[in-house]
Structure formats: structure tokens, C-alpha cells
Design an enzyme around this catalytic site. Structure first.
Site, short mmCIF file in Angstrom:
data_model
loop_
_atom_site.label_atom_id
_atom_site.label_comp_id
_atom_site.label_asym_id
_atom_site.label_seq_id
_atom_site.Cartn_x
_atom_site.Cartn_y
_atom_site.Cartn_z
N ARG A 83 0.86 -1.18 0.00
CA ARG A 83 0.00 0.00 0.00
C ARG A 83 0.90 1.24 0.00
NH1 ARG A 83 -2.26 3.12 4.54
NH2 ARG A 83 -4.01 4.30 3.73
N HIS A 126 -2.59 10.97 0.48
CA HIS A 126 -2.10 10.75 1.84
C HIS A 126 -1.44 12.05 2.30
CE1 HIS A 126 -0.84 7.36 4.77
NE2 HIS A 126 -0.52 8.49 5.35
N GLU A 171 -7.35 8.57 5.82
CA GLU A 171 -7.63 9.23 7.09
C GLU A 171 -8.13 10.67 6.97
OE1 GLU A 171 -4.21 8.84 9.63
OE2 GLU A 171 -4.47 6.69 9.82
N ASN A 300 -7.61 2.03 9.75
CA ASN A 300 -6.32 2.20 10.42
C ASN A 300 -6.58 2.28 11.91
OD1 ASN A 300 -5.39 2.44 7.82
ND2 ASN A 300 -4.75 4.58 7.99
N TYR A 302 -4.56 2.38 15.75
CA TYR A 302 -3.34 2.42 16.56
C TYR A 302 -3.62 2.30 18.05
CZ TYR A 302 -0.80 3.66 12.37
OH TYR A 302 -0.23 3.62 11.13
N GLU A 391 -3.66 0.02 8.14
CA GLU A 391 -2.50 0.43 8.94
C GLU A 391 -2.66 -0.04 10.37
OE1 GLU A 391 -1.42 4.61 9.05
OE2 GLU A 391 -1.73 4.80 6.90
C1 PNW Z 1 -1.38 7.66 10.55
N1 PNW Z 1 -4.17 10.66 15.64
O1 PNW Z 1 -1.37 8.92 11.16
C2 PNW Z 1 -0.94 7.90 9.10
O2 PNW Z 1 -1.78 7.36 8.12
C3 PNW Z 1 0.49 7.57 8.83
O3 PNW Z 1 0.95 8.31 7.73
C4 PNW Z 1 1.31 7.79 10.08
O4 PNW Z 1 2.68 7.67 9.85
C5 PNW Z 1 0.83 6.76 11.09
O5 PNW Z 1 -0.58 6.82 11.30
C6 PNW Z 1 1.53 6.87 12.43
O6 PNW Z 1 1.26 8.09 13.04
C7 PNW Z 1 -2.09 9.27 12.30
O7 PNW Z 1 -3.72 11.65 16.26
C8 PNW Z 1 -1.61 10.36 13.02
O8 PNW Z 1 -5.24 10.08 16.01
C9 PNW Z 1 -2.29 10.81 14.12
C10 PNW Z 1 -3.46 10.18 14.51
C11 PNW Z 1 -3.96 9.09 13.79
C12 PNW Z 1 -3.25 8.64 12.67
#
Ligand code: PNW
Length: 491
Positions: A83, A126, A171, A300, A302, A391
Site C-alpha cells: 500500500r 495521503h 484518514e 487504520n 493504533y 495500517e
Molecule cells: C497515521 N491521531 O497517522 C498515518 O496514516 C500515517 O501516515 C502515520 O505515519 C501513522 O498513522 C503513524 O502516526 C495518524 O492523532 C496520526 O489520532 C495521528 C493520529 C492518527 C493517525
């Protein structure tokens, strides 16, 4: 919690897609080559204090010149899919006419991937808006949606004979609220009005591009990638916390999911953002365009979110003590703990004492099981749409040995292991999840954190540009080869 206990082998369904993800600005470098002009991230990185260490994207991972080696690396990792995103400022410099040299780069990259049997998974946006388009108003301006769809078709024209999977946006919450309201990402504006307008126009651009691709290419697999969270009330017996969690869920998750997959903004979200002008932005027919039927949704994930109606007693110093100066004003209140900014009024993020990554993000794998199960049940399942985790990954403070090898078995590998188990739990619960992309193939330009945060399963040495597969990368290569997450020893 089955997802977090180290247990036996976990076998994924046959045909499950194993990939890694990157983004153009984070890896390509060569920002002034091949006719490319500035994007908002080139400009933003020049603002003193905007990016940690004053880092910028001029060289990044030099992927523009090393893409052949990087594809060979992916092959050695047994990856089935890659991707990546295309750069609008490379393909249409200044947002103007198509640039054959820019398109030729992606042409070569796609050929290289296909040569070794890796599926190219293209994301059209992106976050690297051409600066000229920002100068004309950026995403808060309606015309940007039409310009995006036009650019999307330029890429589609050039690659559709070899590329089957198209993601419009990565995102949209980040490219609207984090960028135009939180001020933390390019272009660094801090206005709630602009954030709301950007969100609507991003969704409109998504719908216009999705419909245009489908019209000329019925066999295309078209989707959108959203960043989602699970929002849990800090105290489930406190109605104010429950309401605050619902508000966060509304403005982070449902504001993007509902118009795309249910045809309208949720009523509570409409009320919350009414003061910032959403109703006037929605023209007749917009919602029909935005809800263009899709083939796939990318998620995505995290971290989860613990939400309360009041600030935490102890404010997290690591977060509020920002070396680059906090850009808070009345429009963007200071965040209490953890991402994301900006928090809507009455929404406060609390830490729960869970383990954290180097980003300060709490590690909550079971949240991914609940999230995927919910998205399948409420949004994609009824429409027969596939889900992909586009992601998931973690930054840690890597310590390389003399050979550049990073033994991240105890942190990044464990993070990926736990989250893959969580994905399998969601599949077992009925969610139609068909693939997983680790973020990221390589350590790269982590936006406002520059090169200080490393998400790669492969180490990038920024002095030499040498790539060294980490322990997590070796492990992931085996997972991709066998389709099995191997059992772990209890430590
Ligand atoms: C994503 N938040 O970013 C992006 O898609 C990537 O490019 C990035 O490198 C990766 O996650 C890691 O950060 C985010 O604050 C950045 O909720 C911030 C947030 C979520 C996603």
C-alpha cells in the site's frame, strides 16, 4: 482476553492478504526532482518549530531513487501487497497539468511490484496537497474536491491497466481536524470552521473520485481508508463520561463512516458541528455522491481512547510540555493527555496506565477486535463490503546493534503479534476482514515528529540509507509466508 494472552498458533484464512504500507511524502524524498513542486508538507516543514528537529521530506528514505531495492526488500519479506500513495504535487505540479515524469515514476514502481508478484494498492491522497491548491483555499474550499477527483483520474488513466485496487483518501479525520483545526499537521490552521469544511470537502472529493473510477473501470476495487478508535467512557457509571465518549465516537468515527456508508451525517454530529457551518456546506446531491457504493473499507487502528467529561487530575507532561510550543488558542484547546488534538468541547482523553508506545499512545489490542466487529455489524457487513486493516503498528525507541540490527521482539513484534491475534478474534466473531498492512515497511518521516519516531519493521539508517530488517520484520515475513501467527512463549 484471548487477544492479549500469548497463546498458540493462529492461522488466518487462505487468501488473507499480507502487506505493508507507506505514504509518498514519508518515504520518497526527491521533492524537487522530476517536475515535482511543493506540497503543504514541504511548506509546513519550513515553519520553525513545526516539525521536530527541523526535519523535512527532501531526502526521506530516498525511495524515489531506491524503489527497485525497496521492492526487492518487500519480496524478501514475502509480502503479497504493498500500500503506497501517489503524490499529487508530483503528478500534477502546482495542481496544474499532468506531469509525464511524475507519472512515469509510479509506472515504474507498479511494474516492479507486478514483476515480483506483489499487489499494488494505490492510495490517491495521503496528506500532501499541492501548496498551490492550498493557496487557492485548500480543503475548506469546495473546488478542491473537484480538483482532487480530476487528479485522481489522471493517476487512474496512467495505471488502471495494471492497478486494480484504489483507495481515494487516507484518514480524512487527520487531513481535516488534525490539519485545519488542531494545527498539528500541515497546513497548520487552527479553526473549527475550516476543519469542518475540510472534512465535508474531503468526503465530497472521495465520492466524486470513487464514482468517476467506477464509471470508467467497473472491475476496479474502490475504497476509502479511515482512522478509527474505540471510545470508552472513563467511568461507565457516569452519564457525563458516557456522553463524552459518544461525542468522541461521533466526531472521530461516525462523522466519516455515516455519510459514506449510511448516506448522511448522524443527527448528533450535525448538532455539534452546526455552529461551524456544516449545513450550509452540504449542497443538494452531495450526500448521494459521498455515499457512492464502495467495494472495501480500510481501517487504520493504533490505539483506543478513554474519554471523560472532565480533564484528568494529572496532566501528562510529556504531551503538554511541547518543545515546539503549543499552538493552542480558543479555537483549539490544549489536549489533556494522548492524541488526538483537537478535542471537542467536553471531551477529555485520560490515560489508563496501559503500556504506551514511543508516540505516547496506549496499547489496546482488544480494542481492534471490538472495532472491526462493530464496523462489520453496523456499516460494511450489511453492504457485503470487505474490511482491510490498512495500517497498524507502533513506534519504539529502537537501539540498533553494530550491524544496524534492531531486536524489537519485546515491543514492536509483541505489538504486531497482539494486534494480529485481535484481528483473528474479529474474523472468528464474523467480521469480513481480508487483509492486514503493517505500518510501516520502513522507518520514515513521521509527520510533525520528523525522523525521531520509527514505525518500520525495517530500519532506515538516514546517514547511509541502509535498510536492515528488524526482528519484527523477520517475524512478519514468516507470518506472511505461512499465514500463521506463531505461538509465543510465556515470558
Ligand atoms: C497515521 N491521531 O497517522 C498515518 O496514516 C500515517 O501516515 C502515520 O505515519 C501513522 O498513522 C503513524 O502516526 C495518524 O492523532 C496520526 O489520532 C495521528 C493520529 C492518527 C493517525
Amino acid at each position: 482476553l484471548p487477544a492479549t494472552s500469548p497463546t498458540g498458533d493462529v492461522a488466518f484464512p487462505p487468501g488473507f492478504l499480507w502487506g505493508t504500507a507507506t505514504a509518498a511524502f514519508q518515504i520518497e524524498g526527491a521533492t524537487r526532482e522530476g517536475g515535482r513542486t511543493d506540497s503543504i508538507w514541504d511548506t509546513f516543514a519550513r515553519i520553525p518549530g513545526a516539525v521536530t528537529g527541523g526535519d523535512d521530506g527532501t531526502v526521506a528514505c530516498d525511495h524515489y531513487h531506491r524503489y527497485r531495492d525497496d521492492v526487492a526488500l518487500m519480496r524478501s519479506l514475502n509480502l503479497g501487497a504493498y500500500r503506497f500513495s501517489t503524490s499529487w504535487a508530483r503528478v500534477r505540479p502546482d495542481g496544474g497539468a499532468p506531469n509525464p515524469q511524475g507519472l512515469a515514476f509510479y509506472d515504474r514502481l507498479v511494474d516492479e511490484l507486478l514483476d515480483v508478484g506483489i499487489l499494488p494498492w494505490v492510495t490517491l491522497y495521503h496528506w500532501d496537497l499541492p501548496q498551490a491548491v492550498e493557496d487557492a483555499g485548500g480543503w475548506p474550499v469546495r473546488d478542491t474536491a473537484y480538483r482532487f477527483a480530476d487528479y485522481a483520474m489522471t493517476v487512474h488513466d496512467a495505471l488502471h491497466d495494471r492497478v486494480r485496487v484504489w483507495t481515494t483518501l487516507n484518514e480524512p479525520w487527520c487531513s481535516s481536524f488534525l490539519s485545519y483545526t488542531g494545527g498539528e499537521h500541515a497546513p497548520g490552521r487552527t479553526s473549527r470552521h475550516d476543519g469542518v469544511a475540510a472534512a465535508h470537502h474531503l468526503l465530497l472529493g472521495h465520492g466524486l473520485a470513487a464514482a468517476a473510477i467506477q464509471e470508467v473501470d467497473p472491475a476496479a476495487v474502490v475504497g476509502l481508508t479511515v482512522n478509527l478508535t474505540v471510545a470508552d467512557p472513563a467511568d461507565p457509571s457516569n452519564p457525563d463520561d458516557v456522553a463524552a465518549a459518544a461525542k468522541h465516537d461521533g466526531l472521530f468515527n461516525r462523522m466519516f463512516l455515516d455519510p459514506v456508508l449510511r448516506g448522511d451525517y448522524p443527527a448528533d454530529v450535525r448538532d455539534w458541528v452546526a455552529p461551524y457551518g456544516l449545513d450550509d456546506l452540504i449542497h443538494d446531491g452531495d450526500l448521494a455522491i459521498i455515499s457512492t457504493p464502495l467495494d472495501a473499507l480500510g481501517v487504520n487502528y493504533y490505539n483506543g481512547s478513554c474519554i471523560a467529561a472532565t480533564p484528568p487530575a494529572v496532566v501528562d507532561e510529556a504531551v503538554t510540555d511541547r518543545p515546539d510550543g503549543v499552538r493552542d488558542d480558543d479555537d483549539a484547546p490544549v489536549r489533556a493527555t494522548l492524541p488526538p488534538t483537537p478535542s471537542p468541547e467536553g471531551v477529555h482523553h485520560h490515560a489508563r496506565g496501559l503500556p504506551r508506545t514511543a508516540m505516547g499512545w496506549e496499547v489496546q489490542p482488544e480494542g481492534l477486535t471490538r472495532l472491526l466487529t462493530r464496523v462489520h455489524r453496523d456499516y460494511t457487513g450489511p453492504r457485503g463490503m470487505a474490511l482491510y486493516v490498512t495500517e497498524n503498528g507502533a513506534a519504539y525507541d529502537d537501539v540498533p546493534d553494530a550491524d544496524g540490527f534492531v531486536d524489537d521482539a519485546a515491543d514492536r513484534l509483541a505489538y504486531l503479534d497482539a494486534h494480529l491475534r485481535a484481528v483473528k478474534d474479529a474474523i472468528d466473531a464474523g467480521a469480513d476482514v481480508r487483509g492486514y498492512f503493517a505500518w510501516s515497511l520502513l522507518d520514515n518521516f513521521e509527520w510533525a515528529h520528523g525522523y525521531s519516531k520509527r514505525f518500520g519493521i525495517v530500519r532506515t539508517d538516514y546517514e547511509t540509507q541502509r535498510r536492515t530488517i528488524k526482528a519484527s520484520g523477520r517475524w512478519y515475513a514468516e507470518v506472511a509466508r505461512t499465514g500463521v501467527v506463531p505461538g509465543r512463549e510465556e515470558s
